[in-house]
Design a protein around this motif. Structure first.
Motif, PDB file in Angstrom:
ATOM      1  N   GLU A 102     -85.258 -44.719  17.554  1.00 32.94           N
ATOM      2  CA  GLU A 102     -85.883 -43.621  16.808  1.00 32.94           C
ATOM      3  C   GLU A 102     -85.427 -43.534  15.349  1.00 32.94           C
ATOM      4  OE1 GLU A 102     -85.172 -40.099  19.075  1.00 32.94           O
ATOM      5  OE2 GLU A 102     -86.708 -40.562  20.580  1.00 32.94           O
ATOM      6  N   ASP A 103     -84.185 -43.888  15.082  1.00 33.69           N
ATOM      7  CA  ASP A 103     -83.637 -43.759  13.730  1.00 33.69           C
ATOM      8  C   ASP A 103     -83.642 -45.077  12.957  1.00 33.69           C
ATOM      9  OD1 ASP A 103     -83.119 -41.032  14.123  1.00 33.69           O
ATOM     10  OD2 ASP A 103     -81.187 -41.478  15.068  1.00 33.69           O
ATOM     11  N   PHE A 104     -84.388 -46.052  13.458  1.00 32.40           N
ATOM     12  CA  PHE A 104     -84.420 -47.365  12.813  1.00 32.40           C
ATOM     13  C   PHE A 104     -85.852 -47.770  12.497  1.00 32.40           C
ATOM     14  CE2 PHE A 104     -80.471 -47.283  15.159  1.00 32.40           C
ATOM     15  CZ  PHE A 104     -79.560 -47.929  14.322  1.00 32.40           C
ATOM     16  N   ASP A 105     -85.979 -48.586  11.458  1.00 31.55           N
ATOM     17  CA  ASP A 105     -87.267 -49.189  11.125  1.00 31.55           C
ATOM     18  C   ASP A 105     -87.286 -50.629  11.620  1.00 31.55           C
ATOM     19  OD1 ASP A 105     -88.133 -46.885   9.741  1.00 31.55           O
ATOM     20  OD2 ASP A 105     -87.051 -47.529   7.935  1.00 31.55           O
ATOM     21  N   ASN A 106     -88.483 -51.149  11.813  1.00 35.51           N
ATOM     22  CA  ASN A 106     -88.660 -52.569  12.152  1.00 35.51           C
ATOM     23  C   ASN A 106     -88.011 -52.985  13.464  1.00 35.51           C
ATOM     24  OD1 ASN A 106     -90.095 -53.125   9.674  1.00 35.51           O
ATOM     25  ND2 ASN A 106     -88.111 -53.014   8.635  1.00 35.51           N
TER      26      ASN A 106
END
Length: 279
Positions: A102-106
């Protein structure tokens, strides 16, 4: 942006792929003893303890925190990630990965909808796409479609561990042992189905072959991987010999690996599994 492939420790792979993945381990409990799958216990030791132990082991899903640590490593390396887990119908590991992402991109999470070598061939396909230059998003999208074609067909050598795990009654297990009955199972879309029962290894191997045909046949342009549970691969080699006509002319070699602890807990030693993409 580079892409890394992350799996959980229930995904069974050939060594050349195992060395390329980043693995999030599950936890195995033998009574009060706790082991980290693939870290503090390997497959051989697991089956030795399974055979010797009077207590059926239990497994714990990977927590979101363990996935967060892997995602932090990918972020620090400026890499995206495709995460492939065992079916969400067997474990909460997939949900743990979703929460952690949830707190990360890609970060792209794929529920393999399969287990052991079935998840393994999806990982192999992911590496094919990665080596072709596909992005993490493109790989994840392709896997979501391709996983629908994965079939795992397995022959269980003994009903004892299914009985210990409460999957069948003691009466059925006793009758199966006396009559040498071996159930043939399939895992399709993350669910176990009983396909039939056979008496003796020759008949059960024939039933395995028949069920491959019923599934629509094997797409040999995609990965095929066999697996066995326990310490010895003798039953698997017998199956390969009995089904030689399937592989000859289609595969340069019949590749196989050991089935890990999660499925091994319920299948027990002596199971044989075939994982493939159906036509």
């Amino acid at each position: 942006m580079k892409t890394r492939i992350i799996v959980d420790s229930t995904v069974d792979l050939m060594p050349e792929f195992k060395s390329r993945v980043h693995t999030v381990p599950l936890t195995i409990h033998f009574g009060s003893e706790e082991f980290i799958d693939g870290v503090t216990i390997d497959h051989k030791t697991f089956y030795e303890k399974l055979i010797e132990s009077d207590v059926l082991p239990t497994t714990s899903q990977a927590s979101p925190d363990v996935f967060v640590r892997e995602f932090e490593k990918a972020k620090e390396a400026e890499e995206s990630a495709v995460v492939i887990t065992l079916t969400s119908k067997f474990s909460g590991t997939y949900q743990s990965a979703i929460i952690a992402a949830e707190d990360f991109d890609n970060i792209y999470i794929v529920d393999s909808a399969s287990v052991t070598t079935g998840s393994g061939i999806l990982v192999e396909l992911a590496f094919r796409l990665l080596d072709e230059g596909k992005s993490a998003q493109e790989i994840a999208k392709a896997l979501e479609e391709e996983k629908k074609k994965i079939v795992v067909i397995a022959l269980v050598d003994t009903l004892e561990y299914l009985k210990k795990g409460g999957r069948i009654s003691k009466t059925v297990a006793f009758a199966g042992g006396v009559l040498n009955i071996k159930p043939v199972l399939s895992v399709v879309d993350g669910e176990i189905h009983i396909l039939g029962k056979a008496r003796g290894s020759k008949m059960s191997n024939n039933l395995l072959v028949q069920e491959i045909g019923k599934a629509g046949g094997i797409d040999f342009t995609k990965p095929v991987l066999l697996g066995y549970s326990g310490i010895s691969d003798s039953l698997l080699l017998k199956y390969i010999e009995d089904s030689r006509h399937i592989w000859e002319g289609n595969l340069d070699e019949v590749r196989y690996t050991t089935v890990g602890s999660v499925i091994g807990t319920h299948a027990g030693p002596g199971a044989v599994a075939v994982a493939f993409f159906k036509k």
